[in-house]
Design a protein around this motif. Structure first.
Motif, short mmCIF file in Angstrom:
data_model
loop_
_atom_site.label_atom_id
_atom_site.label_comp_id
_atom_site.label_asym_id
_atom_site.label_seq_id
_atom_site.Cartn_x
_atom_site.Cartn_y
_atom_site.Cartn_z
N PRO A 140 0.80 -1.00 0.01
CA PRO A 140 0.13 -0.08 0.13
C PRO A 140 0.71 1.14 0.05
O PRO A 140 1.93 1.24 0.45
N SER A 141 0.41 2.41 -0.66
CA SER A 141 1.26 3.43 -0.60
C SER A 141 0.80 4.31 0.52
O SER A 141 0.17 3.78 1.49
N ASP A 142 1.33 5.49 0.74
CA ASP A 142 1.16 6.37 1.83
C ASP A 142 -0.12 7.03 1.91
O ASP A 142 -0.45 7.53 3.12
N HIS A 143 -1.09 6.69 1.07
CA HIS A 143 -2.50 6.96 1.09
C HIS A 143 -3.23 6.31 2.23
O HIS A 143 -4.32 6.66 2.75
N ALA A 144 -2.79 4.89 2.41
CA ALA A 144 -3.59 3.98 3.03
C ALA A 144 -3.89 4.36 4.46
O ALA A 144 -4.95 4.36 5.07
N VAL A 161 -6.59 6.73 5.00
CA VAL A 161 -8.03 6.12 4.75
C VAL A 161 -8.39 5.44 5.87
O VAL A 161 -9.68 5.56 6.51
N ALA A 216 -2.47 -3.33 6.26
CA ALA A 216 -2.96 -2.16 6.05
C ALA A 216 -4.44 -1.38 6.83
O ALA A 216 -4.39 -0.31 7.22
N LEU A 238 -3.35 5.72 -6.78
CA LEU A 238 -3.59 4.70 -5.58
C LEU A 238 -3.17 3.38 -6.13
O LEU A 238 -3.47 3.10 -7.21
N THR A 239 -2.39 2.43 -5.39
CA THR A 239 -2.08 1.15 -5.78
C THR A 239 -3.57 0.29 -5.86
O THR A 239 -4.50 0.69 -5.19
N ASP A 259 -4.08 -0.11 -2.06
CA ASP A 259 -5.04 1.00 -1.65
C ASP A 259 -6.45 0.81 -1.93
O ASP A 259 -7.23 1.14 -1.16
N LEU A 308 -9.45 0.79 0.74
CA LEU A 308 -10.39 1.72 0.68
C LEU A 308 -11.95 1.29 0.33
O LEU A 308 -12.91 1.70 1.21
N TYR A 333 -13.52 4.66 -7.54
CA TYR A 333 -12.30 3.64 -7.42
C TYR A 333 -13.14 1.99 -7.63
O TYR A 333 -13.12 1.29 -6.51
#
Length: 259
Positions: free
Chosen positions: A2-6, A9, A51, A197-198, A201, A205, A248
């Motif tokens: 997961p990226s830094d966005h996870a 969220v 995550a 987003l990956t 991710d 989400l 998404y």
């Protein structure tokens, strides 16, 4: 990975309550792997649950519970375990999906009021099973096309007063819908474009959106569109859930396996 966005969220939605690990897993498999033959590889499931801030031991306990309940099955493919829904799990997921993934209702949808002769338990059960909602003593509301039991008086709905609209709302869930609305509104404004987003991710989400929506919307009957207040938090949540899930889209399982 997961990226830094996870983390943002998870922080926005994980604090809403009702985040039991086995229930999160139900939401995850129901969203990602509901089809016949769909399976999630063990390492992928571990990454998603990590995550979601779920500890490995809690992940194992949830898997064990759902296997014992006949809802999940696990098989070995070489050195990797693959987890999938059983026939029971697919059937229960399919039964819930129409409510979870339904498009927001049309607020001009016709409705009807049904009046009963008495407050009998059998009549009440029959009306509820037909999709009607108790609004007043001996008075139920439902969609115009719903069939009322024999002996009831069915009246076509007219533009409803505010008090009737509020009477059919699930008042016990008002605070929960308010909290979900605040979280979804923040996500809607702050989430990056889908291509940023990956696949993992997006899986995280969608799991959190579906889970928090599922735990509320399945607790009460579907309200006829013509009786819904536009400002009702439950309806506003529905609009945001629909928009976010379309923005998404569900990632393919093979993309998760190679992420």
């Amino acid at each position: 990975m997961p990226s830094d966005h996870a983390p943002s969220v998870v922080a926005a939605l994980a604090g809403l309550g009702g985040q039991r690990v086995w229930s999160l897993m139900v939401s995850l498999f129901g969203d990602l792997a509901q089809g016949q033959g769909d399976a999630i590889d063990g390492p992928v499931l571990s990454q998603i649950m990590a995550a979601l801030d779920v500890r490995p031991e809690a992940n194992r306990v949830a898997l064990h519970r759902l296997r014992n309940d006949g809802w999940l099955q696990s098989v070995k493919a070489g050195r990797i375990s693959q987890h999938s829904l059983t026939a029971q799990g697919r059937a229960e997921s399919a039964a819930a999906s129409p409510r979870i993934y339904a498009a927001p209702p049309d607020l001009t949808e016709p409705w009807q009021m049904v009046v009963t002769e008495e407050n009998g338990r059998e009549t009440d059960s029959a009306l509820r099973e037909a999709g009607f909602i108790a609004a007043l003593p001996r008075a139920y509301v439902g969609r115009a096309e719903s069939a009322a039991p024999t002996g009831c008086l069915a009246l076509p709905g007219t533009p409803p007063p505010e008090w009737l609209r509020r009477a059919v709302e699930p008042a016990e869930l008002e605070g929960d819908y308010d909290a979900l609305l605040a979280a979804l509104t923040a996500l809607d404004a702050e989430l990056p474009a889908p291509e940023q987003l990956t696949p993992l991710d997006v899986a995280v989400l969608r799991c959190l959106i579906v889970h928090n929506w599922r735990r509320l919307v399945l607790k009460h009957p579907a309200l006829p569109g013509g009786l819904i207040r536009p400002e009702w938090p439950g309806y506003r949540c529905h609009l945001l859930v629909d928009r976010l899930l379309r923005r998404y889209p569900r990632p393919a399982l093979q993309d998760l396996a190679t992420a």
